[in-house]
Design an enzyme around this catalytic site. Sequence first.
Site, PDB file in Angstrom:
ATOM      1  CB  SER A 124       7.352  10.847 -12.031  1.00 36.63           C
ATOM      2  OG  SER A 124       6.073  11.087 -11.457  1.00 36.63           O
ATOM      3  CB  SER A 157       3.304  12.751 -10.279  1.00 34.42           C
ATOM      4  OG  SER A 157       3.032  11.398 -10.016  1.00 34.42           O
ATOM      5  CB  THR A 190       7.402   7.155  -6.884  1.00 33.60           C
ATOM      6  OG1 THR A 190       7.290   5.990  -7.678  1.00 33.60           O
ATOM      7  CG2 THR A 190       8.563   8.010  -7.365  1.00 33.60           C
ATOM      8  CE  LYS A 237       4.819   4.043  -3.974  1.00 31.87           C
ATOM      9  NZ  LYS A 237       3.772   3.346  -4.714  1.00 31.87           N
ATOM     10  CG  ASP A 295      -0.032   3.481  -4.538  1.00 33.28           C
ATOM     11  OD1 ASP A 295      -0.200   4.411  -5.346  1.00 33.28           O
ATOM     12  OD2 ASP A 295       1.092   3.141  -4.119  1.00 33.28           O
ATOM     13  N   GLY A 312       2.246 -11.226  -7.381  1.00 35.42           N
ATOM     14  CA  GLY A 312       3.290 -10.328  -6.890  1.00 35.42           C
ATOM     15  C   GLY A 312       3.120 -10.075  -5.403  1.00 35.42           C
ATOM     16  N   GLY A 364       5.234  -7.460  -3.850  1.00 37.74           N
ATOM     17  CA  GLY A 364       6.038  -6.263  -3.573  1.00 37.74           C
ATOM     18  C   GLY A 364       5.154  -5.163  -2.997  1.00 37.74           C
ATOM     19  N   GLY A 365       5.652  -3.930  -3.073  1.00 37.36           N
ATOM     20  CA  GLY A 365       4.956  -2.787  -2.480  1.00 37.36           C
ATOM     21  C   GLY A 365       3.563  -2.555  -3.057  1.00 37.36           C
ATOM     22  CE1 TYR A 424       1.469   3.808 -14.440  1.00 35.17           C
ATOM     23  CE2 TYR A 424       2.368   4.910 -16.375  1.00 35.17           C
ATOM     24  CZ  TYR A 424       2.295   4.763 -15.005  1.00 35.17           C
ATOM     25  OH  TYR A 424       3.051   5.563 -14.192  1.00 35.17           O
TER      26      TYR A 424
HETATM   27  P1  NDP Z   1       8.412  -4.075  -6.233  1.00 33.99           P
HETATM   28  O1  NDP Z   1       9.762  -3.983  -6.833  1.00 33.99           O
HETATM   29  O2  NDP Z   1       8.176  -3.785  -4.792  1.00 33.99           O
HETATM   30  O3  NDP Z   1       7.835  -5.565  -6.466  1.00 33.99           O
HETATM   31  C1  NDP Z   1       7.882  -6.168  -7.719  1.00 33.99           C
HETATM   32  C2  NDP Z   1       7.221  -7.526  -7.629  1.00 33.99           C
HETATM   33  O4  NDP Z   1       7.227  -8.085  -8.947  1.00 33.99           O
HETATM   34  C3  NDP Z   1       7.927  -8.529  -6.727  1.00 33.99           C
HETATM   35  O5  NDP Z   1       6.939  -9.302  -6.081  1.00 33.99           O
HETATM   36  C4  NDP Z   1       8.718  -9.383  -7.733  1.00 33.99           C
HETATM   37  O6  NDP Z   1       8.942 -10.686  -7.306  1.00 33.99           O
HETATM   38  C5  NDP Z   1       7.732  -9.401  -8.885  1.00 33.99           C
HETATM   39  N1  NDP Z   1       8.308  -9.749 -10.175  1.00 33.99           N
HETATM   40  C6  NDP Z   1       9.167  -9.021 -10.926  1.00 33.99           C
HETATM   41  N2  NDP Z   1       9.428  -9.660 -12.083  1.00 33.99           N
HETATM   42  C7  NDP Z   1       8.721 -10.821 -12.050  1.00 33.99           C
HETATM   43  C8  NDP Z   1       8.575 -11.900 -12.957  1.00 33.99           C
HETATM   44  N3  NDP Z   1       9.208 -11.935 -14.137  1.00 33.99           N
HETATM   45  N4  NDP Z   1       7.758 -12.919 -12.614  1.00 33.99           N
HETATM   46  C9  NDP Z   1       7.113 -12.905 -11.432  1.00 33.99           C
HETATM   47  N5  NDP Z   1       7.211 -11.916 -10.530  1.00 33.99           N
HETATM   48  C10 NDP Z   1       7.999 -10.873 -10.855  1.00 33.99           C
HETATM   49  O7  NDP Z   1       7.505  -3.138  -7.144  1.00 33.99           O
HETATM   50  P2  NDP Z   1       6.059  -2.585  -6.787  1.00 33.99           P
HETATM   51  O8  NDP Z   1       5.322  -3.669  -6.113  1.00 33.99           O
HETATM   52  O9  NDP Z   1       6.159  -1.276  -6.124  1.00 33.99           O
HETATM   53  O10 NDP Z   1       5.452  -2.308  -8.229  1.00 33.99           O
HETATM   54  C11 NDP Z   1       5.091  -3.366  -9.104  1.00 33.99           C
HETATM   55  C12 NDP Z   1       4.609  -2.773 -10.406  1.00 33.99           C
HETATM   56  O11 NDP Z   1       3.394  -2.068 -10.209  1.00 33.99           O
HETATM   57  C13 NDP Z   1       5.618  -1.784 -10.977  1.00 33.99           C
HETATM   58  O12 NDP Z   1       5.920  -2.173 -12.285  1.00 33.99           O
HETATM   59  C14 NDP Z   1       4.923  -0.450 -10.976  1.00 33.99           C
HETATM   60  O13 NDP Z   1       5.165   0.245 -12.172  1.00 33.99           O
HETATM   61  C15 NDP Z   1       3.451  -0.831 -10.880  1.00 33.99           C
HETATM   62  N6  NDP Z   1       2.721   0.159 -10.089  1.00 33.99           N
HETATM   63  C16 NDP Z   1       1.729   0.866 -10.707  1.00 33.99           C
HETATM   64  C17 NDP Z   1       1.013   1.802 -10.010  1.00 33.99           C
HETATM   65  C18 NDP Z   1      -0.063   2.551 -10.726  1.00 33.99           C
HETATM   66  O14 NDP Z   1      -0.513   3.568 -10.194  1.00 33.99           O
HETATM   67  N7  NDP Z   1      -0.495   2.074 -11.872  1.00 33.99           N
HETATM   68  C19 NDP Z   1       1.283   2.108  -8.598  1.00 33.99           C
HETATM   69  C20 NDP Z   1       2.330   1.278  -8.016  1.00 33.99           C
HETATM   70  C21 NDP Z   1       3.028   0.366  -8.771  1.00 33.99           C
HETATM   71  P3  NDP Z   1      10.270 -11.126  -6.472  1.00 33.99           P
HETATM   72  O15 NDP Z   1      10.041 -10.576  -5.089  1.00 33.99           O
HETATM   73  O16 NDP Z   1      10.245 -12.583  -6.586  1.00 33.99           O
HETATM   74  O17 NDP Z   1      11.418 -10.461  -7.162  1.00 33.99           O
END
Ligand code: NDP
Length: 278
Positions: free
Chosen positions: A17, A19, A63, A67, A103, A128, A130-131, A220
């Site tokens: 991190s 941070s 993180t 969360k 975020d 996507g 996810g979170g 990033y």
């Molecule tokens: P999660 O693990 O909650 O979700 C990841 C998501 O990515 C899911 O929807 C997953 O799909 C999808 N995914 C992973 N690999 C693939 C692929 N090859 N093709 C398609 N979909 C894919 O992570 P977060 O949502 O928390 O974070 C996502 C990204 O955002 C992270 O890499 C993190 O580093 C970045 N991030 C950056 C921040 C910033 O401040 N710049 C803040 C928060 C996050 P499935 O459910 O189908 O597995």
Amino acid sequence: MSRPDAYVVMGRPVAHSLSPRIHAEFARQTGENIRYSSMEIHGEFRTAALAFFAAEGKGANITLPFKQDACRFADTLTGRAQRAGAVNVLVNEGDGILGDNTDGVGFITDVRRNLGCTLANRKILLLGAGGAARGVIAPLLNESPATLVIASRNRDSAAKLCEHFADERLAAAAMQDIDQDDNAAFDIVINATSASLANQLPAVPASIFNDSALAYDMVYQPTPTVFLQWASAAGAAQLADGWGMLIEQAAESFDLWRGVRPDTRELLGETYRQELLR
Ligand code: NDP
């Protein structure tokens, strides 16, 4: 000088991190007397968080993968944390712990102010479910886009988010079903998947970018992510990664804790970015 106020970033893993370095820079800039460290949690999130705040910890960033635990832990939630169902900042208010989510606002500030991009009336594609995707949906809707399509590998995850946020401008799609025609060209494409971390591309056609599109990858890295390289070749006009989002969400956290908003300009610059990412 009195003892510095204690802040932490909690996660697992957390050693990577940035941070602590970002908040140390904010503290130097604003003259706030804080110390900010990282705390890797191996047991229960609740136990670790209770111990930290009992020892007079003033605030924490949260993180992966905690969360949602932090959302349950907080005594009260801001509206934006409630809508996101996730907390990335905890604030010790003395008589209880407040949970917030910066975020989304960090992302919007980066796109609007740092990149100069308008979101109103735009066609937006969010990849996507996810979170990270969840955290930006309500802030994006607040900006009055024309449409916001959420696409995931498995359509069900995107559909669940549409159901949760219940807004007529939202639509769900499976990535592989996005058409290769002009109707499927977007003004802004946000990659909120973690695919770039594994050097993978979400399975969407190159036709998703219109002529003036912004391609934004929340991941990033020191050099353009695989998604941004692909987006550039596919004709996206503007490219950005999640560095600005990271800095802006941190600045929001700092402001919540200390009541002072740091100036993010220097941290957004290439020199500082390379210093931290190399
Ligand atoms: P999660 O693990 O909650 O979700 C990841 C998501 O990515 C899911 O929807 C997953 O799909 C999808 N995914 C992973 N690999 C693939 C692929 N090859 N093709 C398609 N979909 C894919 O992570 P977060 O949502 O928390 O974070 C996502 C990204 O955002 C992270 O890499 C993190 O580093 C970045 N991030 C950056 C921040 C910033 O401040 N710049 C803040 C928060 C996050 P499935 O459910 O189908 O597995």
